[in-house]
Design an enzyme around this catalytic site. Structure first.
Site, PDB file in Angstrom:
ATOM      1  N   ARG A   1       0.847  -1.208   0.000  1.00 39.51           N
ATOM      2  CA  ARG A   1       0.000   0.000   0.000  1.00 39.51           C
ATOM      3  C   ARG A   1       0.875   1.248   0.000  1.00 39.51           C
ATOM      4  O   ARG A   1       2.036   1.200   0.362  1.00 39.51           O
ATOM      5  CB  ARG A   1      -0.907  -0.019   1.226  1.00 39.51           C
ATOM      6  CG  ARG A   1      -2.114  -0.921   0.988  1.00 39.51           C
ATOM      7  CD  ARG A   1      -3.124  -0.767   2.078  1.00 39.51           C
ATOM      8  NE  ARG A   1      -2.647  -1.395   3.295  1.00 39.51           N
ATOM      9  CZ  ARG A   1      -3.012  -1.014   4.522  1.00 39.51           C
ATOM     10  NH1 ARG A   1      -3.838  -0.016   4.683  1.00 39.51           N
ATOM     11  NH2 ARG A   1      -2.546  -1.643   5.564  1.00 39.51           N
TER      12      ARG A   1
ATOM     13  N   LYS B   1       3.958  -6.707  11.396  1.00 44.77           N
ATOM     14  CA  LYS B   1       2.987  -7.052  10.358  1.00 44.77           C
ATOM     15  C   LYS B   1       3.192  -8.506   9.931  1.00 44.77           C
ATOM     16  O   LYS B   1       4.283  -8.912   9.554  1.00 44.77           O
ATOM     17  CB  LYS B   1       3.229  -6.106   9.176  1.00 44.77           C
ATOM     18  CG  LYS B   1       2.165  -6.135   8.155  1.00 44.77           C
ATOM     19  CD  LYS B   1       1.997  -4.736   7.614  1.00 44.77           C
ATOM     20  CE  LYS B   1       1.439  -4.741   6.227  1.00 44.77           C
ATOM     21  NZ  LYS B   1       1.036  -3.398   5.823  1.00 44.77           N
TER      22      LYS B   1
ATOM     23  N   ARG C   1      -1.616   5.394  20.715  1.00 40.95           N
ATOM     24  CA  ARG C   1      -0.812   6.348  21.490  1.00 40.95           C
ATOM     25  C   ARG C   1      -0.185   5.652  22.674  1.00 40.95           C
ATOM     26  O   ARG C   1      -0.848   4.921  23.407  1.00 40.95           O
ATOM     27  CB  ARG C   1      -1.697   7.487  21.992  1.00 40.95           C
ATOM     28  CG  ARG C   1      -1.735   8.632  21.019  1.00 40.95           C
ATOM     29  CD  ARG C   1      -2.890   9.543  21.285  1.00 40.95           C
ATOM     30  NE  ARG C   1      -2.880  10.097  22.607  1.00 40.95           N
ATOM     31  CZ  ARG C   1      -3.978  10.549  23.220  1.00 40.95           C
ATOM     32  NH1 ARG C   1      -5.152  10.474  22.619  1.00 40.95           N
ATOM     33  NH2 ARG C   1      -3.911  11.072  24.401  1.00 40.95           N
TER      34      ARG C   1
HETATM   35  C1  BTN Z   1       0.497  -3.755   2.325  1.00 40.07           C
HETATM   36  O1  BTN Z   1       1.296  -2.863   2.021  1.00 40.07           O
HETATM   37  O2  BTN Z   1       0.155  -3.941   3.482  1.00 40.07           O
HETATM   38  C2  BTN Z   1      -0.102  -4.625   1.241  1.00 40.07           C
HETATM   39  C3  BTN Z   1       0.859  -5.662   0.748  1.00 40.07           C
HETATM   40  C4  BTN Z   1       0.259  -6.593  -0.285  1.00 40.07           C
HETATM   41  C5  BTN Z   1       1.280  -7.553  -0.840  1.00 40.07           C
HETATM   42  C6  BTN Z   1       0.654  -8.562  -1.749  1.00 40.07           C
HETATM   43  S1  BTN Z   1       1.765  -9.876  -2.162  1.00 40.07           S
HETATM   44  C7  BTN Z   1       0.645 -10.465  -3.359  1.00 40.07           C
HETATM   45  C8  BTN Z   1       0.100  -9.241  -4.063  1.00 40.07           C
HETATM   46  N1  BTN Z   1       0.986  -8.828  -5.127  1.00 40.07           N
HETATM   47  C9  BTN Z   1       1.517  -7.628  -4.887  1.00 40.07           C
HETATM   48  O3  BTN Z   1       2.308  -7.049  -5.652  1.00 40.07           O
HETATM   49  N2  BTN Z   1       1.068  -7.137  -3.728  1.00 40.07           N
HETATM   50  C10 BTN Z   1       0.147  -8.051  -3.092  1.00 40.07           C
END
Ligand code: BTN
Length: 322
Positions: free
Chosen positions: A120, A185, A320
């Site tokens: 993202r 994460k 926080r």
């Molecule tokens: C995030 O940033 O939290 C989302 C990450 C999403 C990663 C997945 S891996 C499979 C699919 N292909 C990608 O290029 N991105 C998503």
């Protein structure tokens, strides 16, 4: 010998000599060494054991489309449109995007490694081979974008269902859809929509699930991360099993979302909501502080503030520390 074959030769965790590998592949030891370096550059921690050869610090399973399909319940096997596994691709979501017009509903693309995995907010998603799951799913909807509010949160619940099916505890959801364990994460979800506001549209749902991270990958990630191996006391679950569980949960969950919308997921979201009752800092157009009060039926974050309950549709949220 390609990097993929080398990884397969090392997958059981045993030590294999450079000479053995070279003989098996009919190439020089120097060529084997080049492939070892190529795997290392992709994030796979191939260890040198002096003259004994090479090994991985733990066994791993390479993804196997037949094994993944075989582990799906018969009902899900019928629901899934196409299930395709690539050794390497730029991004499983980009691949679906390119071919969406010709793919059946609930098509799934998996890859062992992505050369341009997307996260993202324009971030990259580290995608070494042999360690994690990178999967994208195409889901079509008839009722337009408005019916899709909360979809990305529902996918968070779907990932939690996957972990439950695998018997893995210790994860939760941070709004809108980060799957965390501790502060790290565990899975990232990227939902990309296309189509008409009030008509047919499609969602490409990309999920990256960390099964096994190395310390180098943890450092490279640029944010706190965690993996299923840590939650399972070092014993990473079989990646083909993880992939089937995720595909099964996605097929069922997305069909449920299509029929019932996010309202059907709100209760389950609340059970996993890591922000509930926490003092939050919400960074949007302006900074807001308040106490997390769950999510509403559209998937908005509810925040108890001095001025009453506010629904937040999009923002950066942090807990926080007081
Ligand atoms: C995030 O940033 O939290 C989302 C990450 C999403 C990663 C997945 S891996 C499979 C699919 N292909 C990608 O290029 N991105 C998503």
């Amino acid at each position: 010998m390609q990097a993929q074959e080398l990884l397969l030769a090392l997958a059981d965790g045993g030590t294999v000599s450079g000479a053995q590998l070279a003989e098996r592949a009919g190439i020089t030891r120097a060529a084997i060494w080049k492939q070892v370096e190529s795997l290392r550059a992709r994030g796979v921690p191939v260890q040198s054991q002096g003259t004994a050869g090479y090994r991985l610090p733990w066994p791993l399973q390479l993804l196997d489309a037949a094994a993944i399909k075989a582990a799906l319940p018969a009902k899900v096997r019928k629901q899934v449109g196409l299930l395709e596994l690539h050794w390497e691709i730029d991004s499983t979501s980009s691949e679906i995007q390119r071919r969406a017009a010709n793919l059946p509903d609930l098509s799934i693309v998996l890859a062992e490694t992505q050369s341009a995995g997307r996260g993202r907010r324009g971030r990259t998603w580290l995608s070494p081979p042999g360690l994690n799951i990178y999967l994208s799913c195409l889901k079509r909807f008839d009722a337009g974008f408005a019916a899709l509010s909360g979809l990305s949160l529902a996918v968070g619940v779907i990932v939690m269902r996957t972990l439950e099916a695998l018997g893995i505890d210790g994860a939760g959801l941070k709004w809108p859809n980060d799957v965390l364990s501790g502060d790290g994460k565990l899975a990232g979800i990227l939902v990309e929509l296309s189509g008409e506001y009030q008509g047919p549209c499609a969602a490409i749902i990309g999920v990256g699930l960390n099964v096994r991270l190395t310390s180098a990958l943890r450092e490279q990630a640029g944010q706190p991360v965690n993996d299923l191996a840590s939650l399972a006391a070092g014993d990473a679950p079989d990646r083909n099993r993880v992939a089937s569980a995720l595909i099964g949960a996605l097929a069922e969950g997305l069909i449920q979302f299509e029929r019932e919308g996010f309202a059907a997921f709100v209760g389950e979201y609340a059970q996993h909501d890591l922000l509930l009752g926490k003092a939050l800092r919400v960074q949007g157009a302006a900074d807001t502080h308040g106490i997390g009060a769950g999510v509403d039926a559209r998937g908005a974050l509810l925040l108890e503030t001095h001025d009453g309950l506010r629904a937040i549709d999009s923002a950066d949220v942090s807990v926080r520390r007081t």
